[in-house]
Design a protein around this motif. Structure first.
Motif: not given
Ligand code: HEM
Length: 500
Positions: A125-127, A145-147, A305-308, A310-315, A364-366, A438-442, A444-446, A451-453
């Motif tokens: 997968g992409l990760v 897909g993420f425009k 895996i990448a999006g569930q 992570t976001t739940a923990n940030a909240l 919170s992300l910091r 850089f909680p979302f990394s920086i 090319p592989r950020n 933006n979704f999160a």
């Protein structure tokens, strides 16, 4: 007898080769600071036992790396079995690793993400794709897909999932029972990705026993186990757990394959398919036949895996911090009251006005970046700040270690959202750049889903504060652990009091 002598000779030779190899590796790092390996056991295992003891007391590895950072400085190395791991909290070095040199992902680590315990999980997968050429082609396709524009249209879906969550929390609040906010945010995040990425209505918010949620949780547990303890597979006490993890991963792939077949069938029949992330990707692919089905499953799972969690923990960390910071909570409530009042649906325009809410989410992300670290390596020797780093060093790039640096973030232990509001005097004392925060990394592989999160995080946090007063259960532990992502160990147990 002769066989015994041969055996002893071979054993001595192999031992000599191993000792020589370890000695050679270690001697290349003598000029770099870091905890030293003393005695015969540490010669082979390095800091493994220190780490194992630290983790078994419900700590997370990056906290130990932070302790070492304070002792050994902004770049140091330590030994983990035969590997030498380099930790840095220097912004110039971070910039070089992630942007200028764009060092490759470390195969040994991302292969675990792809195939924990030999079971295909995130696969390629992409990760976890480590082949740069293959990754580049897929990332270019996935960017469609993420425009930002199509994401802004997802606001209705985020509102719908948020309203459903509020409805459920209201029912629980009526019963005066306590509630684990991590579990609720986790279900909400699962439903949001399923709908916005794939047009799937899962309703795990309403269904406590969501199977998909349980498959994912087991899979993530497998990743953590395998990553933090290379000896996990040979411990008899883990036998049953590993069997369950492998079965859950197989179930997850089976579920994902069935869902994907339906989605592709609909797409190929040209039946009106909604504007989802995945349909936008498919529209830009030359043909669905060109896409390997097993890799599509990898990506399907990767999104969850990448999006569930992570976001739940940030909240969850937002709620944990707000529950302990009256001043911040008061300021947040007054912004939300002023901008949202009793509004049921939050618009993109409302979101853009929620400046303090955005700063709370950022802080919170910091303080608690859900992805506390990621791994790179240098195929060639490299020089950082006058220090030569031998080739094949494992760089453990940690947003957590970085964001605890006094040099860039004064009073790092405190929760102060004002550091992210440029008009506030305290913001000027901070040195917040893409290389220090850089909680979302920086590079090319950020994170493709950042933006979704951020949209989801701000909207759900605002809705929650708009609808509830809350208190943290004083008997829970406030400790933080790592289960692939950083998370509050007791899941943020709260009592809710509805406002609207
Ligand atoms: C607060 C929430 C999130 C955080 C903190 C986060 C963090 C990260 C980080 C640090 C990376 C780089 C990992 C590495 O180098 O190994 C990453 C990559 C990625 N994230 Fe996120 N993420 C979040 C939410 C999301 C969401 C919601 C999605 C999808 C809907 C997503 C999808 C991805 C994907 C597909 C990658 C791999 C990108 C690539 O290599 O091209 N993430 N994320």
């Amino acid at each position: 007898m002769i066989f015994f002598h041969i055996f002893l000779t071979v054993l001595s030779f192999v031992s000599f080769v191993i000792i020589f190899k370890f000695f050679k590796i270690r001697s290349k790092y003598g000029h770099l600071p870091g905890p030293k390996s003393n005695g015969l056991i540490e010669f082979f295992f390095g800091q493994y036992f220190d780490i194992y003891k630290f983790l078994s007391e419900n700590n997370f590895i990056e906290d130990l790396q932070l302790i070492w950072s304070k002792k050994f400085g902004s770049i140091y190395v330590y030994q983990f079995f035969h590997q030498m791991i380099c930790i840095t909290s220097d912004e110039d070095i971070i910039k070089k690793i992630l942007i200028e040199k764009d060092l490759p992902k470390k195969p040994e680590i991302y292969n675990i993400v792809g195939y924990p315990f030999g079971e295909r999980f995130l696969g390629s997968g992409l990760v976890s794709e480590i082949n740069k050429e293959k990754w580049r082609a897929r990332r270019a396709l996935f960017n469609h897909g993420f425009k930002k524009n199509s994401l802004l249209q997802s606001i209705e879906e985020f509102n719908a999932k948020g309203n459903k969550l509020i409805q459920k929390l209201n029912l629980i609040a009526e019963s005066k029972k306590s509630i684990y906010m991590f579990d609720e945010f986790n279900r909400m995040a699962l439903d949001a990705i399923a709908k916005i990425a794939f047009d799937l209505e899962l309703d795990s918010i309403g269904n406590q026993e969501s199977e998909l949620n349980s498959f994912i949780t087991y899979g993530l547990h497998g990743l953590t186990l395998k990553m933090t303890d290379p000896l996990s597979e040979i411990r008899p006490s883990n036998k049953k757990l590993i069997k369950e993890i492998k079965q859950s991963i197989r179930n997850l792939r089976k579920f994902s394959a069935e869902q994907l077949r339906n989605i592709i069938e609909k797409f190929e029949e040209d039946s009106p398919i909604s504007n989802t992330i995945f349909s936008n990707i498919l529209r830009h692919a030359k043909s669905t036949d060109d896409m390997d089905f097993e890799i599509m499953i990898d990506d399907f799972i990767t999104f969850f895996i990448a999006g569930q969690e992570t976001t739940a923990n940030a909240l969850s960390f937002c709620i944990l911090e707000l529950g302990q910071n009256e001043r911040v909570l008061k300021k947040l409530k007054s912004e939300i009251e002023e901008i949202l009042g009793c509004k049921n649906n939050i618009s993109n325009e409302d979101i853009s006005k929620l400046n303090y809410t955005a700063a709370v989410f950022k802080e919170s992300l910091r303080k608690w970046p859900p992805v506390a670290a990621f791994s790179r390596f240098n195929p060639e020797e490299i020089e950082f700040g006058g220090k030569l780093i031998p080739k094949n060093t494992w760089f453990y790039v940690s947003p957590f270690v970085m964001s605890q640096s006094e040099k860039y973030f004064p009073r790092p232990d405190e929760f102060i959202p004002e550091r992210f509001i440029s008009s506030e005097p305290f913001a000027k004392e901070n040195k917040i750049t893409s290389y220090t925060y850089f909680p979302f990394s920086i590079g090319p592989r950020n994170c493709i889903g950042q933006n979704f999160a951020i949209l989801e995080g701000k909207l759900i946090l605002a809705k929650f504060i708009q609808h509830f007063d809350f208190t943290l259960d004083p008997y829970q532990s406030l400790k933080v652990v790592e289960r692939t992502t950083l998370r509050p160990i007791d899941g943020v147990k709260v009592y809710l009091n509805p406002k609207i």
